[in-house]
Design an enzyme around this catalytic site. Structure first.
Site, mmCIF file in Angstrom:
data_model
loop_
_atom_site.group_PDB
_atom_site.id
_atom_site.type_symbol
_atom_site.label_atom_id
_atom_site.label_comp_id
_atom_site.label_asym_id
_atom_site.label_seq_id
_atom_site.Cartn_x
_atom_site.Cartn_y
_atom_site.Cartn_z
ATOM 1 N N GLY A 1 46.097 32.974 46.473
ATOM 2 C CA GLY A 1 46.669 31.664 46.163
ATOM 3 C C GLY A 1 45.574 30.618 46.016
ATOM 4 O O GLY A 1 44.452 30.923 45.600
ATOM 5 N N SER A 2 45.885 29.398 46.422
ATOM 6 C CA SER A 2 45.018 28.256 46.083
ATOM 7 C C SER A 2 43.637 28.269 46.714
ATOM 8 O O SER A 2 42.754 27.532 46.269
ATOM 9 C CB SER A 2 45.726 26.957 46.443
ATOM 10 N N THR A 3 43.412 29.072 47.775
ATOM 11 C CA THR A 3 42.047 29.148 48.307
ATOM 12 C C THR A 3 41.093 29.671 47.233
ATOM 13 O O THR A 3 39.910 29.374 47.249
ATOM 14 C CB THR A 3 41.968 30.088 49.533
ATOM 15 N N PHE A 4 41.658 30.410 46.269
ATOM 16 C CA PHE A 4 40.835 30.996 45.208
ATOM 17 C C PHE A 4 40.347 29.929 44.223
ATOM 18 O O PHE A 4 39.433 30.167 43.442
ATOM 19 C CB PHE A 4 41.630 32.083 44.471
#
Ligand SMILES: [Zn+2]
Length: 772
Positions: A331-334
């Site tokens: 998800g958004s950590t990427f």
């Protein structure tokens, strides 16, 4: 409502130090005990070894001294001690006409084993060796010897064996692993480094037959050592491991996490793993035992078959190291990775603006990709796009990078390994020196890079439609912030021989330079704004007063699960690093399947960011990073109650104001005779404390009210009117816009005046409630 730990006693800081001290004292006293045991064994051992060699001997397999596993500061994490196995020699019992009934009586008493069972074994004619009890403690073995000596029994024998101890119980259990009854490592470091730890094969020697036996062999079967196992020094820091596990367990309780949780702390500059945790854990001293709900389920099994199947499943689950065995959509950590590659190849600059209308169309996709914020973010700078975790902006950023280049960067970051075959589904691993690492799963080049369908690229830009391990993510993010160097993660730094000589030392290994140092500097600055900006940063709940922390939130839906069952489940995560201007440590926390009934909005920003913040708040001072408080920080921190007793009212009033508190008085003397709360407690800024000027503190109990859902400042005032006080775990960004999610003392509990209740805060602002 989540159940929290009670906190009536001394301040949290003091309790932490006490707990830590207790843990350290436990380790030291245990080590002393072992040293004594060891000397005893060695002394006697040599005496008997000299006797043994002259005899005609028969070899049997036995374990020799297994090496010790240390943390990076020399704290023993796994140690071996000498123990004894008790066995019978029915042939000798028969030969010497020894009393089976007496043997059964005495051994049953000493070993606590069923008498009939021993009697049966003692009567097994034709056998020289029947095991009665394995790995008995020193005191038990002494009693068996005493019985043999007293009654002149030769058919009861002892042989030296080794037992593995984990002095810190479940601490770092998934890293350490455990050994089976035959002293072979089965999981974790014990498995991976088994050939070193085990050493050469030793020989257990016992007399070949009773006729050749000298009476001096009486008490012990004997033992000749092989080459003893090596000691292994890990990169684990048991203090950091302790902090990480403590806060992770708290989060699992606070947010009612259904499917476990994991965390990794890494030295960003070397790739050394400082801590790695996976919940639920187990005690490697008793690795077969299952506890809690799992135990109850096993006990409730309908039949033996179901019971065995459940036991097997629960054991496999508790042994699983989620930090490197689980794969998930990050998800958004990427977005940290997408941002880094885009800045590095020049396809975006820090001066660029991105427009988010709420959704964005993508070639090859029938419906547009929606941003988590209805109505969109409008025009935003690159930094704001990251702060907002705007999906629309990141689709644009990914498109500017282009599928081919995106793919190449993912290869460079270690998420996939490029192949000659364009149709091959790709995978990669970090190659960490631990058993059980899973590999990523990526689209083939032909699917990902097709110009007719950019939907894979679009989704990958914000961390969806591929899976990686948490370990891969923290390794890559470390490269993004450490100057661009991808380091190979590792957990063992040194192998030493049994006599302490260093046989091998591992130096940090750079896999490759992935992005330029200047790019990394820009990435650090942007990510610091995600945490440090109290207004726009989705990661602001990870902020720790006095420290510069950067990071990124993530919330990912388990898509395959929804496709299969129609249920929506999430993994929420946060990855943070500090200090933001000169990173030393990164911490990744992921919580698998928070319950939607916890009352807290399911998101990385609300759930995982505060956990990383709490870990950083403990770990950074421990690492010697000095806090620097800005005026803003000071205003956001809870106040510390000053010592006021004995002061004049004027002096006390000045000290109260200085501390950022208010006061009311009881009594009419000129000096403070008592105060509530006591000195050094941390309490909410602006609290009205009580100064007693000759009046007595009431002995009556107060009933705790339900604070959940109240604004922090409101809860503070409700409590202080009744002589109870409030302290927030984590950081207070704004007492008016944050509200209480959980409280340490339950509603209805009765407490003394002056009690300090700890609470967990979340954002109350509805506009922040979104998927990021
Ligand atoms: Zn947006």
């Amino acid at each position: 409502m989540p159940q929290n730990e009670k906190n009536y006693g001394p301040s949290l800081g003091l309790r932490r130090r006490t707990l830590l001290l207790m843990a350290v004292c436990g380790i030291v006293s245990f080590a002393l005990l072992l040293a004594r045991l060891y000397r005893l064994q060695i002394t006697d051992h040599e005496r008997y070894e000299a006797l043994a060699v002259a005899q005609q001997l028969r070899e049997a397999s036995a374990s020799n001294e297994r090496g010790t596993i240390y943390d990076r500061g020399g704290v023993p994490l796994a140690i071996s001690a000498s123990v004894d196995n008790v066995y019978l020699s029915p042939m000798e019992i028969e030969m010497y006409g020894e009393d089976r009934e007496l043997i059964a009586d005495e051994l049953s008493r000493i070993l606590g084993i069923d008498r009939a069972e021993i009697l049966e074994k003692a009567g097994q004619s034709g056998s020289w060796y029947v095991t009665v009890a394995r790995k008995v403690e020193a005191e038990t073995a002494r009693q068996v010897r005493e019985f043999k000596d007293r009654c002149g029994i030769r058919g009861v024998r002892l042989e030296t064996d080794r037992k593995r101890y984990y002095p810190n119980s479940s601490l770092a259990c998934h890293l350490l692993g455990f050994v089976g009854t035959d002293n072979v490592g089965l999981e974790g470091i014990e498995a991976q480094y088994d050939p070193f730890l085990r050493g050469g094969k030793g020989r257990s020697v016992r007399e070949a037959n009773a006729y050749g036996t000298d009476m001096l062999f009486e008490s012990w079967g004997d033992y000749l050592p092989g080459e003893d196992g090596c000691d292994v020094v890990t990169t684990i820091d048991s203090t950091i491991q302790y902090y990480v596990e403590k806060h992770l367990k708290q989060a699992v309780a606070d947010y009612d996490i259904r499917n476990g949780a994991g965390a990794i702390a890494m030295d960003v500059n070397t790739g050394a793993v400082l801590a790695m945790a996976s919940l639920d854990g187990y005690d490697p001293n008793d690795f077969l035992a299952v506890g809690g709900k799992a135990r109850a389920a096993v006990d409730a099994a309908a039949d033996e078959e179901e019971r065995a199947a459940l036991l097997r499943a629960f054991r496999e689950r508790q042994w699983r190291n989620k930090a490197l065995s689980d794969t998930y959509e990050p998800g958004s950590t990427f977005k940290i990775i997408t941002l880094s590659m885009a800045l590095d190849c020049g396809s975006v600059s820090t001066e660029d603006f991105f427009y988010c209308p709420g959704s964005v169309s993508v070639v090859g996709r029938s419906s547009p990709i929606r941003c988590w914020k209805d109505g969109g973010h409008g025009s935003q700078s690159l930094t704001q796009s990251v702060q907002h975790s705007c999906n629309a902006a990141f689709v644009t950023i990914g498109q500017r990078v282009g599928a081919e280049r995106f793919y190449q960067y993912c290869d460079a970051f270690g998420f996939l390994r490029l192949s000659e075959d364009p149709d091959e589904q790709l995978t990669a691993r970090t190659g960490i020196d631990l058993a059980g690492e899973s590999g990523s799963i990526w689209w083939s080049r032909n699917v990902f890079c097709s110009p007719k369908n950019l939907s894979q690229l679009a989704a990958a830009s914000f961390g969806q439609t591929f899976t990686i391990t948490p370990l891969q993510l923290i390794t890559a993010v470390s490269a993004c912030v450490n100057g661009g160097r991808l380091m190979k993660p590792y957990v063992v730094s040194e192998i030493r021989s049994a006599d302490g000589a260093i046989l091998q030392r591992r130096e940090p290994e750079m896999v490759r330079q992935v992005i330029r140092a200047e790019t990394s500097e820009k990435v650090r600055a942007i990510l610091e704004q995600v945490v440090g900006d109290p207004n726009e940063g989705t990661g602001r709940n990870a902020a720790v007063a006095g420290y510069r922390i950067g990071g990124k939130t993530g919330t990912s839906e388990k898509v395959s699960l929804e496709a299969a069952t129609g249920e929506k489940e999430y993994i929420v995560s946060f990855i943070g690093f500090a200090p933001a201007d000169d990173p030393q440590i990164a911490i990744l926390v992921f919580l698998d399947t928070p319950s939607s009934e916890s009352g807290i909005y399911i998101s990385g920003g609300q759930m995982a960011a505060p956990v990383v913040g709490a870990m950083m708040a403990d770990v950074l001072p421990y690492l010697g990073v000095e806090p620097v408080y800005s005026e803003e920080d000071a205003a956001r921190m809870d106040a510390v109650m000053p010592q006021l007793v004995g002061k004049t009212l004027e002096e006390a009033a000045a000290a109260v104001r200085e501390a950022g508190l208010r006061y009311r008085t009881l009594g009419d003397g000129g000096r403070v005779t008592a105060q509530l709360p006591a000195a050094h407690f941390q309490i909410a800024r602006g609290t009205e404390i009580i100064l007693y000027l000759g009046a007595e503190i009431s002995n009556e109990k107060e009933s705790v009210s339900n604070l959940v859902g109240m604004r922090y400042n409101e809860a503070r005032d409700v409590l202080s009117r009744r002589g109870i006080f409030l302290h927030a775990r984590g950081t207070v960004s704004d007492g008016e816009s944050q509200c209480v999610a959980a409280q340490s003392v339950e509603e209805g509990a009765s407490v003394d005046h002056g009690c300090v209740i700890e609470v967990v805060l979340i954002d109350a602002d509805e506009s922040m409630l979104g998927k990021y």
